[in-house]
Design a protein around this motif. Structure first.
Motif, short mmCIF file in Angstrom:
data_model
loop_
_atom_site.label_atom_id
_atom_site.label_comp_id
_atom_site.label_asym_id
_atom_site.label_seq_id
_atom_site.Cartn_x
_atom_site.Cartn_y
_atom_site.Cartn_z
N MET A 49 0.82 -1.21 0.00
CA MET A 49 0.00 0.00 0.00
C MET A 49 0.85 1.26 0.00
SD MET A 49 -2.85 -1.14 -0.51
CE MET A 49 -3.90 0.31 -0.37
N LYS A 50 2.01 1.18 0.65
CA LYS A 50 2.90 2.34 0.66
C LYS A 50 3.36 2.65 -0.78
CE LYS A 50 7.29 3.85 2.51
NZ LYS A 50 8.57 3.17 2.37
N TYR A 51 3.71 1.58 -1.51
CA TYR A 51 4.14 1.80 -2.89
C TYR A 51 3.00 2.28 -3.77
CZ TYR A 51 8.89 0.18 -2.24
OH TYR A 51 10.21 0.11 -1.85
N MET A 52 1.77 1.88 -3.42
CA MET A 52 0.60 2.29 -4.22
C MET A 52 0.04 3.64 -3.78
SD MET A 52 0.28 0.27 -6.65
CE MET A 52 -1.18 1.11 -7.31
N SER A 53 0.71 4.30 -2.82
CA SER A 53 0.11 5.52 -2.25
C SER A 53 0.56 6.80 -2.94
CB SER A 53 0.45 5.61 -0.76
OG SER A 53 1.85 5.88 -0.62
N GLY A 54 1.24 6.68 -4.09
CA GLY A 54 1.70 7.88 -4.81
C GLY A 54 0.57 8.58 -5.54
N GLU A 55 0.96 9.58 -6.32
CA GLU A 55 -0.01 10.30 -7.15
C GLU A 55 -0.48 9.36 -8.25
OE1 GLU A 55 0.03 14.48 -9.51
OE2 GLU A 55 1.65 14.17 -8.08
N LYS A 56 -1.80 9.22 -8.44
CA LYS A 56 -2.34 8.21 -9.35
C LYS A 56 -2.48 8.71 -10.79
CE LYS A 56 -3.02 5.31 -5.95
NZ LYS A 56 -2.88 6.21 -4.80
N GLN A 57 -2.14 7.82 -11.73
CA GLN A 57 -2.34 8.07 -13.17
C GLN A 57 -1.76 9.41 -13.61
OE1 GLN A 57 -3.38 5.53 -14.89
NE2 GLN A 57 -3.93 4.32 -13.13
N LYS A 58 -0.55 9.70 -13.15
CA LYS A 58 0.08 10.98 -13.49
C LYS A 58 0.64 10.92 -14.92
CE LYS A 58 3.17 14.50 -11.61
NZ LYS A 58 2.26 15.65 -11.79
N ILE A 59 0.25 11.89 -15.73
CA ILE A 59 0.64 11.93 -17.14
C ILE A 59 1.87 12.81 -17.35
CG2 ILE A 59 -0.12 12.71 -19.44
CD1 ILE A 59 -3.02 12.00 -18.53
N PHE A 60 2.83 12.31 -18.12
CA PHE A 60 4.00 13.09 -18.52
C PHE A 60 4.19 12.92 -20.03
CE2 PHE A 60 5.05 11.70 -14.17
CZ PHE A 60 5.55 12.85 -13.58
N THR A 61 4.79 13.90 -20.67
CA THR A 61 5.18 13.73 -22.07
C THR A 61 6.65 14.10 -22.23
OG1 THR A 61 4.52 15.97 -22.64
CG2 THR A 61 2.87 14.25 -22.99
N GLY A 62 7.27 13.58 -23.27
CA GLY A 62 8.68 13.86 -23.53
C GLY A 62 9.04 13.35 -24.91
N GLU A 63 10.32 13.08 -25.12
CA GLU A 63 10.79 12.66 -26.43
C GLU A 63 11.92 11.66 -26.29
OE1 GLU A 63 10.73 16.21 -29.42
OE2 GLU A 63 12.70 15.29 -29.53
N ILE A 64 11.87 10.57 -27.04
CA ILE A 64 12.97 9.61 -27.04
C ILE A 64 13.41 9.41 -28.49
CG2 ILE A 64 13.70 7.25 -26.49
CD1 ILE A 64 11.61 7.26 -24.21
N ALA A 65 14.69 9.63 -28.74
CA ALA A 65 15.25 9.53 -30.10
C ALA A 65 14.43 10.36 -31.10
CB ALA A 65 15.32 8.06 -30.54
N GLY A 66 14.00 11.54 -30.66
CA GLY A 66 13.26 12.44 -31.54
C GLY A 66 11.79 12.10 -31.70
N VAL A 67 11.33 11.04 -31.01
CA VAL A 67 9.93 10.61 -31.12
C VAL A 67 9.16 11.07 -29.88
CG1 VAL A 67 8.39 8.60 -31.30
CG2 VAL A 67 10.61 8.59 -32.48
N PRO A 68 8.03 11.76 -30.05
CA PRO A 68 7.24 12.18 -28.89
C PRO A 68 6.63 10.98 -28.16
CG PRO A 68 6.44 13.24 -30.93
CD PRO A 68 7.43 12.18 -31.32
N PHE A 69 6.78 10.96 -26.85
CA PHE A 69 6.24 9.88 -26.02
C PHE A 69 5.32 10.43 -24.95
CE2 PHE A 69 9.31 6.98 -27.80
CZ PHE A 69 8.86 5.71 -27.48
N LYS A 70 4.32 9.61 -24.57
CA LYS A 70 3.45 9.93 -23.43
C LYS A 70 3.47 8.76 -22.47
CE LYS A 70 -0.60 8.31 -26.01
NZ LYS A 70 -1.75 7.56 -25.71
N ILE A 71 3.38 9.05 -21.17
CA ILE A 71 3.28 7.97 -20.18
C ILE A 71 2.22 8.35 -19.16
CG2 ILE A 71 5.70 7.25 -20.39
CD1 ILE A 71 6.17 8.64 -17.62
N LYS A 72 1.66 7.32 -18.51
CA LYS A 72 0.68 7.52 -17.45
C LYS A 72 1.10 6.61 -16.29
CE LYS A 72 -3.82 6.58 -18.21
NZ LYS A 72 -5.28 6.69 -18.12
#
Ligand SMILES: [Zn+2]
Length: 260
Positions: free
Chosen positions: A99-122
């Motif tokens: 539960m401690k590990y699951m207690s972070g901010e939920k479904q947090k979205i970030f975007t960035g770029e890897i090798a020039g390709v736009p990426f999104k994560i949740k």
């Protein structure tokens, strides 16, 4: 980008995600068809149980139940597999560390770029000190890798190292911190589910990130229509779109076995 449009056609076209990347690794033709909406991956019980548990930890299980009437019997009771999903959740909730590990901010979205390709994560559970992803699986047994003819840890078999590498890199671009990546894993075993917190070491994520960097530009070109996607000729999409040209000598297939 928000929770509602994260998986929209526009955002799936604009950004690559870790599931999309893994889909391209499996079959480029199917991955592209899926993005375009030509191929809809069948919603299996296994997937739905995972989403059920995800929704609980996200705090949106009530909405999820309304959106999925197929979870219930005609009498209006939860079907037995989802009752078991509730038991899995209760099991995890009895463990302080899980539960401690699951207690972070939920479904947090970030975007960035890897090798020039736009990426999104949740991120399922984001802490300023670590990244945690929740997984539900059949069990913790190793999995047979047909291509490599050997058993493999489920972490690498399911590409969780690839996912971890993408998440760690995109979070780093946003926060300047290279954070450890963990999988909080819960099994569907009956009567008693198993659970574990897995750490994927940084050197494993480094190797996985190199793989992402080397393949992402090709997958992006396929999305842009600059390269024709390769067909795996094995998956449901390839079988669905198969066209026969000529009879095949069955002995050619026997030779394939002998080489292996
Ligand atoms: Zn295919």
């Amino acid at each position: 980008m928000n929770q509602q449009n994260y998986f929209s056609y526009e955002n799936n076209m604009k950004y690559m995600g870790s599931s999309q990347f893994k889909a391209f690794q499996k079959c480029e033709a199917a991955a592209l068809a899926e993005i375009k909406g030509e191929y809809v991956r069948p919603l299996s019980d296994a997937l739905l149980i995972g989403s059920f548990v995800d929704a609980h930890f996200e705090g949106t299980l009530n909405i999820f139940k309304v959106q999925h009437p197929e979870l219930f019997t005609r009498k209006g009771e939860l079907k037995s597999q989802y009752q078991h999903a509730e038991y899995m959740i209760q099991r995890a909730e009895r463990d302080k560390m899980f539960m401690k590990y699951m207690s972070g901010e939920k479904q947090k979205i970030f975007t960035g770029e890897i090798a020039g390709v736009p990426f999104k994560i949740k991120v399922d559970s984001y802490h300023p000190t670590c990244i945690v992803d929740l997984k539900c699986m059949k069990d913790f047994a190793s999995v047979w890798n047909e291509e490599e003819r050997r058993r493999e840890h489920f972490i690498t078999y399911w590409g969780y190292d690839i996912q971890g590498a993408i998440y760690r890199e995109i979070v780093r671009q946003n926060t300047e911190n290279t954070l450890p990546f963990y999988i909080s894993a819960l099994t569907k075993e009956k009567p008693e589910p198993d659970m574990q917190l897995y750490w994927i070491p940084d050197n494993v994520l480094d190797d996985a990130l190199s793989e992402v960097k080397s393949l992402a530009p090709r997958f992006q070109k396929i999305k842009n229509g600059e390269i024709t996607p390769q067909r795996c000729e094995k998956c449901a999409w390839c079988r669905h779109t198969k066209v026969l040209n000529a009879p095949v000598n069955f002995l050619e297939e026997c030779e394939v076995y002998e080489v292996e």
